[in-house]
Design an enzyme around this catalytic site. Structure first.
Site, PDB file in Angstrom:
ATOM      1  N   HIS A   1      -4.400  34.316 -14.285  1.00 33.53           N
ATOM      2  CA  HIS A   1      -4.205  32.910 -14.639  1.00 33.53           C
ATOM      3  C   HIS A   1      -4.986  31.999 -13.675  1.00 33.53           C
ATOM      4  O   HIS A   1      -5.791  31.164 -14.095  1.00 33.53           O
ATOM      5  CB  HIS A   1      -2.707  32.581 -14.614  1.00 33.53           C
ATOM      6  N   GLU A   2      -4.788  32.202 -12.384  1.00 28.21           N
ATOM      7  CA  GLU A   2      -5.475  31.361 -11.396  1.00 28.21           C
ATOM      8  C   GLU A   2      -6.980  31.602 -11.425  1.00 28.21           C
ATOM      9  O   GLU A   2      -7.769  30.660 -11.297  1.00 28.21           O
ATOM     10  CB  GLU A   2      -4.920  31.600  -9.987  1.00 28.21           C
TER      11      GLU A   2
ATOM     12  N   GLY B   1       2.864   5.629   4.372  1.00 27.48           N
ATOM     13  CA  GLY B   1       2.164   6.357   5.433  1.00 27.48           C
ATOM     14  C   GLY B   1       0.771   5.860   5.745  1.00 27.48           C
ATOM     15  O   GLY B   1       0.028   6.500   6.481  1.00 27.48           O
TER      16      GLY B   1
ATOM     17  N   ASP C   1       0.333  23.025 -16.914  1.00 29.64           N
ATOM     18  CA  ASP C   1      -1.072  22.849 -17.298  1.00 29.64           C
ATOM     19  C   ASP C   1      -1.150  22.147 -18.645  1.00 29.64           C
ATOM     20  O   ASP C   1      -1.938  21.227 -18.834  1.00 29.64           O
ATOM     21  CB  ASP C   1      -1.772  24.210 -17.452  1.00 29.64           C
TER      22      ASP C   1
ATOM     23  N   GLY D   1       0.826  -1.203   0.000  1.00 35.11           N
ATOM     24  CA  GLY D   1       0.000   0.000   0.000  1.00 35.11           C
ATOM     25  C   GLY D   1       0.855   1.245   0.000  1.00 35.11           C
ATOM     26  O   GLY D   1       2.057   1.186   0.261  1.00 35.11           O
ATOM     27  N   PRO D   2       0.247   2.402  -0.276  1.00 39.87           N
ATOM     28  CA  PRO D   2       0.994   3.666  -0.350  1.00 39.87           C
ATOM     29  C   PRO D   2       1.715   3.989   0.951  1.00 39.87           C
ATOM     30  O   PRO D   2       1.314   3.488   2.001  1.00 39.87           O
ATOM     31  CB  PRO D   2      -0.094   4.710  -0.627  1.00 39.87           C
TER      32      PRO D   2
ATOM     33  N   HIS E   1      -8.508  29.450 -14.077  1.00 39.51           N
ATOM     34  CA  HIS E   1      -8.728  28.058 -13.652  1.00 39.51           C
ATOM     35  C   HIS E   1      -9.971  27.964 -12.759  1.00 39.51           C
ATOM     36  O   HIS E   1     -10.823  27.106 -12.936  1.00 39.51           O
ATOM     37  CB  HIS E   1      -7.556  27.551 -12.803  1.00 39.51           C
TER      38      HIS E   1
ATOM     39  N   LYS F   1       1.347   0.601   7.509  1.00 36.78           N
ATOM     40  CA  LYS F   1       1.816  -0.780   7.367  1.00 36.78           C
ATOM     41  C   LYS F   1       2.721  -1.182   8.534  1.00 36.78           C
ATOM     42  O   LYS F   1       2.530  -2.222   9.145  1.00 36.78           O
ATOM     43  CB  LYS F   1       2.552  -0.963   6.027  1.00 36.78           C
ATOM     44  N   THR F   2       3.683  -0.320   8.844  1.00 34.14           N
ATOM     45  CA  THR F   2       4.581  -0.603   9.958  1.00 34.14           C
ATOM     46  C   THR F   2       3.786  -0.686  11.260  1.00 34.14           C
ATOM     47  O   THR F   2       3.976  -1.600  12.065  1.00 34.14           O
ATOM     48  CB  THR F   2       5.647   0.503  10.063  1.00 34.14           C
TER      49      THR F   2
END
Ligand code: ADP
Ligand code: MG
Ligand code: ZN
Length: 519
Positions: free
Chosen positions: A348-349, A129, A429, A126-127, A352, A132-133
Site C-alpha cells: 500500500h505505502e 506556536g 485516502d 496567527g496559528p 503511494h 504571539k505570546t
C-alpha cells in the site's frame, strides 16, 4: 426526658424550648476542621500528583506542559521582562508593526503633543506556536514597561461569575502602572461572536466581553495602557471588538518560511552540542509548516533522545527520530503485526510512494514507513514544494497528482492481492480523494461542464446539476485511477522491490528510496 431522636435536626430547637443550657465543645469542632482540611489537602495532593504525572507524560510526547507556570491562574504581572525583539525570529513584518507600539509606550508624550491618537488595542493573529505570546512579551521588554497577562479561557473557566469584575480590576491596576501592556491570550474565548450557540458559558462570556469593551472605550488612549490580544481565530471574533478605538490594529503572525526556520533552529541549537555533520539547512527544508514552537520542540526532543542514548552530542539520527516523534506520534512499541498485514501495508505505502515519485512536478518523497504510529498503519511522507506552499496556489495538474498519489495505495493492494482482498485501510485516502475532487469541480472551476462557478455546499442545487457534478467527480477520479494503475503496472518490479525492502527495514529514508528509484 425530651421527645427527640439523636441527630434530630429539630434537636436544637427542642432543647432551647426546654431551657436546656447548651455548650458547644470546641475540641470537636477543631477536630472536625482539621479533619476536613487534612482530607482536602490529601485529596488535592493526590489529584495534583495525578495531573502532573499525566501532563508530564504528555510533554515528553511533544505536547506542551500544561502545568507550565507561565499559565498561572492569577493575573500575571511582570515588571521585569527580559525578552527582546532579538528573541523573536522569522516574523519580521509583525516585529516592524510592533516596533511602533514600543515607540508609543516609550515616548507617548511626543505623540500626544502632536495630537496623534495612540492605538489602544492590537490583535496578534496567527496559528498556534508562531510566537504571539513571545512577541507581546518582547514589546514589554523593549519598552521596559510592566506586562499583565491573562488568558481568555481563564476568564471563562476559572473566574466563573467574576469575569467582568476581574476585567475591571485588571484595567484599574494597569492604569495605575501605566505605561504598561495588558496581554489577553486566546481572546476568542471571550470575544467570540455573540448570540447563537446557547452554551451555558454564554452569559459569563458576554458579561466579560461587555466589560472589556466598556473598559477599552472608557480609558483615554493616551493613558498609556496598550492592550495586546492574541488569537488563532480572528475570523470568529465579535465585530464590536474590532471597531476603531478598540482592537483597531491587526498584526498577522505567520508560520516561518525556509529562512525563518533555519534561523529559529540556529537559535535553539545555540546551547546544545551538535555533531559536526548536522546540516540545519537540510532540517529546515524538511520541516515546512513547522511553527517556531514546533522547531524549539524538535531540538529539545533531539536533546532528550541524545541523553537517553547516552551520547554527548546530538546527531542526525536523534534529530530524525525526534522529527518522526513530532510528526507521526511515538512509535507503537510492542504492537505485533502479522506478516500478512505487514505485506499489505508495505505494498500500500509502496504504491503511494512510487506514484508520487514518478509523477512529474509532484512533491518529493522524504520517508516511507510501515511501522505503526499513532492511528496510521503506515505512512509515506512528502515534502511539499516551498514556493507552492508559500503561494498557496495549486494548479489543476497538481491537484490531479494528489488524487493519483492518494489512490496509489489502494491500487497497489488491488494489483497484488486482487480486488477481493482490498482492505478498509484506504478509507482516509479515499476521503481525501473525494474532497479534493469535489472542490475542484464545485469550487475551483476546474470542470468544463460545471464551468467557473463556486457552489456552496449549503446552496440549493438542482437534481440535474447534482447529477452532473457527481458524473464530473467520477470521471475525474476515474482518469486519475487509470493513470496510477498504468504507472504501477508499468513499474511492477519497482513496486515489488520497494515492498520487499519495506518489509525488511520497516522504514526507508529519502536517500534509500532515491537509490532504489534511480537504479
Ligand atoms: P503562540 O503564542 O503564537 O502560540 P508562543 O509565543 O507561545 O506561540 O511560542 C511558544 C514558544 O515557541 C516560545 O516560547 C518560543 O520558545 C518558541 N517560538 C515560537 N515562535 C518563535 C519565533 N518566531 N522565534 C523564536 N522562538 C519562537
Ligand atoms: Mg500563546
Ligand atoms: Zn494510504
Amino acid at each position: 426526658k425530651l421527645d427527640a431522636l439523636p441527630n434530630d435536626p429539630e434537636l436544637l430547637k427542642i432543647l432551647k424550648n426546654n431551657n436546656v443550657d447548651i455548650a458547644i465543645q470546641n475540641d470537636d469542632i477543631n477536630l472536625m476542621i482539621i479533619n476536613y482540611i487534612f482530607t482536602y489537602i490529601v485529596f488535592s495532593l493526590i489529584i495534583l500528583t495525578g495531573l502532573s504525572i499525566l501532563f508530564n507524560r504528555n510533554s515528553i510526547g511533544g505536547m506542551p506542559n500544561l502545568l507550565d507556570n507561565s499559565k498561572n491562574i492569577n493575573l500575571n504581572t511582570n515588571n521585569n521582562i527580559t525578552t527582546s525583539f532579538d528573541d523573536v525570529i522569522g516574523i519580521d513584518n509583525a516585529k516592524i508593526e510592533l516596533e511602533e507600539v514600543v515607540q508609543f509606550l516609550k515616548e507617548s508624550d511626543r505623540f500626544t503633543e502632536l495630537g496623534a491618537r495612540i492605538p489602544r488595542g492590537v490583535i496578534l493573529e496567527g496559528p498556534p506556536g508562531t510566537g504571539k505570546t513571545l512577541l507581546a512579551r518582547a514589546v514589554a521588554g523593549e519598552a521596559q514597561v510592566p506586562f499583565f497577562s491573562v488568558s481568555g479561557s481563564e476568564f471563562i473557566e476559572m473566574f466563573v461569575g467574576t469575569g467582568a469584575s476581574r476585567v475591571r480590576t485588571l484595567f484599574e491596576t494597569a492604569k495605575e502602572l501605566a505605561p504598561c501592556i495588558i496581554f489577553i491570550d486566546e481572546i476568542d474565548a471571550i470575544g467570540r461572536q455573540r448570540g447563537g450557540t446557547g452554551s451555558p458559558n454564554n452569559d459569563e462570556r458576554d458579561q466579560t466581553l461587555n466589560q472589556l469593551l466598556t473598559e477599552m472605550d472608557g480609558f483615554d488612549g493616551n493613558a498609556g495602557v496598550i492592550v495586546i490580544a492574541a488569537t488563532n481565530r480572528a475570523d470568529i471574533l465579535d465585530s464590536a471588538l474590532l471597531r476603531p478605538g478598540r482592537f483597531d490594529r491587526r498584526v498577522y503572525v505567520d508560520i516561518p518560511n525556509l529562512k525563518g526556520r533555519k534561523d529559529i533552529l540556529e537559535l535553539y541549537s545555540k546551547n546544545k552540542p551538535l555533531d559536526d555533520n548536522i546540516d540545519l539547512d537540510l532540517i529546515s527544508r524538511r520541516t515546512p509548516g513547522f511553527s517556531g514552537a514546533d522547531l524549539a520542540n524538535l531540538m529539545n526532543e533531539a536533546a532528550i533522545l541524545t541523553a537517553r542514548n547516552n551520547l554527548t552530542t546530538i546527531g542526525n539520527n536523534e534529530i530524525s527520530n525526534a522529527l518522526d516523534r513530532i510528526t507521526l506520534g511515538a512509535q507503537k512499541k510492542n504492537s505485533v503485526i502479522s506478516l500478512q498485514k505487514k505485506e499489505l501495508v508495505a505494498y500500500h505505502e509502496a504504491g503511494h510512494a512510487i506514484v508520487g515519485a514518478l509523477t512529474p512536478n509532484y512533491d518529493t518523497v522524504t520517508k516511507i514507513t510501515i511501522a505503526p504510529r499513532g492511528n496510521a498503519g503506515g505512512l509515506t511522507l512528502f515534502a511539499p514544494d516551498e514556493d507552492r506552499l508559500e503561494s498557496g496556489l495549486y494548479t489543476k495538474d497538481y491537484l490531479k497528482s494528489i488524487i493519483s498519489v492518494a489512490l496509489g495505495g489502494r491500487i497497489a493492494e488491488e494489483i497484488i492481492f486482487g480486488e477481493e482482498e482490498i482492505t478498509t485501510g484506504a478509507s482516509s485516502d479515499l476521503e481525501r480523494v473525494s474532497s479534493i475532487a469535489r472542490q475542484m469541480i464545485t469550487e475551483f472551476g476546474m470542470s468544463d461542464k460545471i464551468g467557473n462557478v463556486f457552489i456552496n455546499s449549503n446552496d440549493y442545487i438542482s437534481l440535474d446539476t447534482r447529477a452532473i457534478i457527481d458524473a464530473e467527480i467520477n470521471s475525474l477520479v476515474n482518469s486519475c485511477y487509470l493513470y496510477s494503475k498504468n504507472l504501477l503496472l508499468n513499474n511492477i518490479d519497482l513496486l515489488h522491490e520497494l515492498a520487499k525492502l519495506l518489509i525488511e527495514k520497516e522504514t526507508i529514508t529519502y536517500e534509500e528510496f532515491n537509490n532504489l528509484i534511480n537504479n
